[in-house]
Design an enzyme around this catalytic site. Structure first.
Site, PDB file in Angstrom:
ATOM      1  N   GLY A   1       0.824  -1.208   0.000  1.00 19.67           N
ATOM      2  CA  GLY A   1       0.000   0.000   0.000  1.00 19.67           C
ATOM      3  C   GLY A   1       0.856   1.255   0.000  1.00 19.67           C
ATOM      4  O   GLY A   1       0.511   2.260  -0.639  1.00 19.67           O
TER       5      GLY A   1
ATOM      6  N   SER B   1      -3.875   8.921   8.236  1.00 19.52           N
ATOM      7  CA  SER B   1      -3.113   7.996   7.395  1.00 19.52           C
ATOM      8  C   SER B   1      -1.828   8.656   6.917  1.00 19.52           C
ATOM      9  O   SER B   1      -1.852   9.666   6.215  1.00 19.52           O
ATOM     10  CB  SER B   1      -3.950   7.572   6.183  1.00 19.52           C
ATOM     11  OG  SER B   1      -3.103   7.027   5.177  1.00 19.52           O
TER      12      SER B   1
ATOM     13  N   ASP C   1      -0.212  -0.928  13.115  1.00 24.29           N
ATOM     14  CA  ASP C   1       0.319  -2.179  12.555  1.00 24.29           C
ATOM     15  C   ASP C   1       0.587  -3.241  13.623  1.00 24.29           C
ATOM     16  O   ASP C   1       0.793  -4.410  13.303  1.00 24.29           O
ATOM     17  CB  ASP C   1       1.621  -1.909  11.780  1.00 24.29           C
ATOM     18  CG  ASP C   1       1.360  -1.114  10.506  1.00 24.29           C
ATOM     19  OD1 ASP C   1       0.207  -1.113  10.018  1.00 24.29           O
ATOM     20  OD2 ASP C   1       2.306  -0.487   9.996  1.00 24.29           O
TER      21      ASP C   1
HETATM   22  C1  S3P Z   1       2.573   3.337   6.438  1.00 25.90           C
HETATM   23  C2  S3P Z   1       1.440   3.891   6.989  1.00 25.90           C
HETATM   24  C3  S3P Z   1       0.380   3.104   7.637  1.00 25.90           C
HETATM   25  C4  S3P Z   1       0.847   1.702   7.993  1.00 25.90           C
HETATM   26  C5  S3P Z   1       1.604   1.056   6.862  1.00 25.90           C
HETATM   27  C6  S3P Z   1       2.816   1.879   6.491  1.00 25.90           C
HETATM   28  C7  S3P Z   1       3.569   4.223   5.806  1.00 25.90           C
HETATM   29  O1  S3P Z   1      -0.712   2.976   6.741  1.00 25.90           O
HETATM   30  O2  S3P Z   1      -0.262   0.902   8.361  1.00 25.90           O
HETATM   31  O3  S3P Z   1       2.019  -0.244   7.234  1.00 25.90           O
HETATM   32  O4  S3P Z   1       4.692   3.758   5.508  1.00 25.90           O
HETATM   33  O5  S3P Z   1       3.247   5.386   5.587  1.00 25.90           O
HETATM   34  P1  S3P Z   1      -1.898   4.073   6.657  1.00 25.90           P
HETATM   35  O6  S3P Z   1      -1.343   5.327   6.157  1.00 25.90           O
HETATM   36  O7  S3P Z   1      -2.899   3.470   5.701  1.00 25.90           O
HETATM   37  O8  S3P Z   1      -2.444   4.167   8.049  1.00 25.90           O
END
Ligand code: S3P
Length: 429
Positions: A95, A168, A316
């Site tokens: 993601g 986020s 996480d």
């Molecule tokens: C992350 C942000 C978080 C986290 C993901 C890594 C990042 O997600 O859960 O494992 O590297 O910015 P969200 O932004 O969807 O909360």
């Protein structure tokens, strides 16, 4: 499809480990190192499937990156030096790769195609697409842009003032990256503080962002300086062994060089509130990030309530905190954590379903779960749901079950922690 069998209760964990590099910081080191003017070196880069998705994306856009066992060398092409990718960019399961790249690619002068694996294709993207469209981006794709694959046609972007509807760091970082290419000053308002690795790394590369207690302000910059970057160990990976040491009687372990950014240390505070013995030694600052060694001793835990500000700071780690709660006296209640439903898998459903197979007393809530602790758990056959953190949380729970536990689809640990099972065996030996 691999499966892994974990022996039940077998005595204390002992020893010293260095968990692999921080995943969030590793992604950002490749992204910002590629945009810097010249050669950067990265020490401690996490070599895992997720971060290699980001690395391959930048190679695909013409950035030379050399990976040796110790360091990553990135020949940054400057803010305006990326080239149209020679093929569709595949973010795999990541993601962070998909969402941060959406922001960056929106402001380039070429078209990009972005896709991901079957899990990532189900995850919501409108949360990033919406603010980018307000900035003038051109993004089209499945379900009106909600799902990958997406086509991003680079545009001249304009600054916006945007209040994030969900806390986020991925959405925030996507807007920051777009803001570096926009006309004017972009203001981002966070409902709750999330990890600020993008902001810190930009400062380390000579382009600090303005911030006040509620907002982050981004302006276009001429250049980012190349740099030497040290990636600390990932507290989210360390968390599995912290919990393992807390719940296995007589354990004492040391985790070296762990990232202690205050937006990430919620897990330590929560486990301490549960009664966990967790000490920090040799606290220091490296490349703008706090780092230290963590000493953990097994402890009698008690159930607590987890909600509100706790949630983004420990998002996480909630599956492995649920594992700790199974061995705590009393009830642990996790609420306001509906974000767990849109992670690599629906982590509320996955934890409740799989932990129940191990005889845990656990109940699903719309926005979290209730765990009644201190019940004797029993080994069984479980499934990771293809989610690395579910696989690792099950493995840690299994160390305190009667009998053996088999975790099907356990190869997904390669997404963030390829050496996970070896390290667990080493600490239990
Ligand atoms: C992350 C942000 C978080 C986290 C993901 C890594 C990042 O997600 O859960 O494992 O590297 O910015 P969200 O932004 O969807 O909360």
């Amino acid at each position: 499809m691999a499966n892994t069998t974990i022996k039940g209760i077998s005595g204390p964990l002992a020893g010293e480990i260095t968990a692999p590099g921080d995943k969030s910081i590793s992604h950002r080191s490749v992204i910002l190192g590629s945009l810097a003017d010249g050669r950067s070196t990265v020490h401690g880069f996490l070599k895992s499937e997720d971060t290699l998705s980001t690395l391959n994306a930048f190679r695909n856009m013409g950035v030379e990156i050399h990976m040796s066992p110790e360091i990553l060398e990135i020949k940054g092409v400057g803010l305006y030096g990326l080239k149209k990718a020679s093929e569709t960019i595949d973010a795999g399961n990541s993601g962070t790769t998909a969402r941060l790249l959406m922001g960056l690619l929106s402001g380039q002068d070429f078209i990009s195609e972005l896709t991901g694996d079957k899990y990532l294709k189900k995850r919501p993207m409108r949360r990033v697409v919406d603010p980018l469209l307000l900035m003038g981006a051109d993004i089209t794709g499945e379900n009106n842009g909600e799902n990958l694959p997406l086509t991003i046609t680079g545009q001249k972007l304009k600054a916006i003032r945007f209040e994030l509807p969900v806390a986020s760091a991925q959405v925030k970082s996507a807007i920051i990256l777009a803001g570096l290419f926009a006309d004017g000053e972009t203001e981002i308002i966070e409902p709750q503080k999330t990890r600020d690795h993008t902001e810190r790394m930009l400062a380390h590369l000579g382009s600090p962002l303005k911030t006040d207690d509620k907002s982050i302000y981004v302006n276009a910059v001429d250049r980012l300086n190349p740099s030497e970057l040290n990636v600390p160990s990932d507290i989210s990976s360390a968390a599995f062994f912290i919990v393992a040491a807390l719940i296995n009687k007589g354990s004492e372990i040391i985790l070296k060089n762990v990232g202690l950014n205050s937006a990430r240390t919620g897990v330590l505070e929560i486990l301490r509130r549960m009664g966990g013995s967790i000490e920090i030694e040799d606290r220091r600052l490296e490349c703008g990030e706090e780092v230290g060694n963590i000493v953990v001793k097994s402890s009698d835990l008690k159930g607590i309530e987890i909600k509100g500000e706790d949630i983004p700071r420990t998002i996480d780690e909630l599956p492995v905190i649920a594992a700790a709660a199974c061995f705590a006296e009393g009830r642990t209640v996790i609420t306001e954590a509906e974000e767990l439903r849109v992670k690599e898998t629906d982590r509320i459903k996955a934890v409740v379903t799989e932990f129940s197979k191990l005889n845990a007393d656990i109940e699903e809530l719309e926005d979290g779960m209730i765990v009644n602790g201190n019940r004797q758990l029993r080994g069984n056959i479980c499934d990771s749901w293809g989610d690395h953190r579910i696989a690792m949380s099950l493995a840690i729970t299994a160390t305190m079950c009667e009998g053996e536990t088999t975790i099907n689809n356990s190869e997904c640990v390669n997404i963030s922690y390829p050496e996970f099972f070896d390290t667990l065996s080493k600490l239990r030996a």
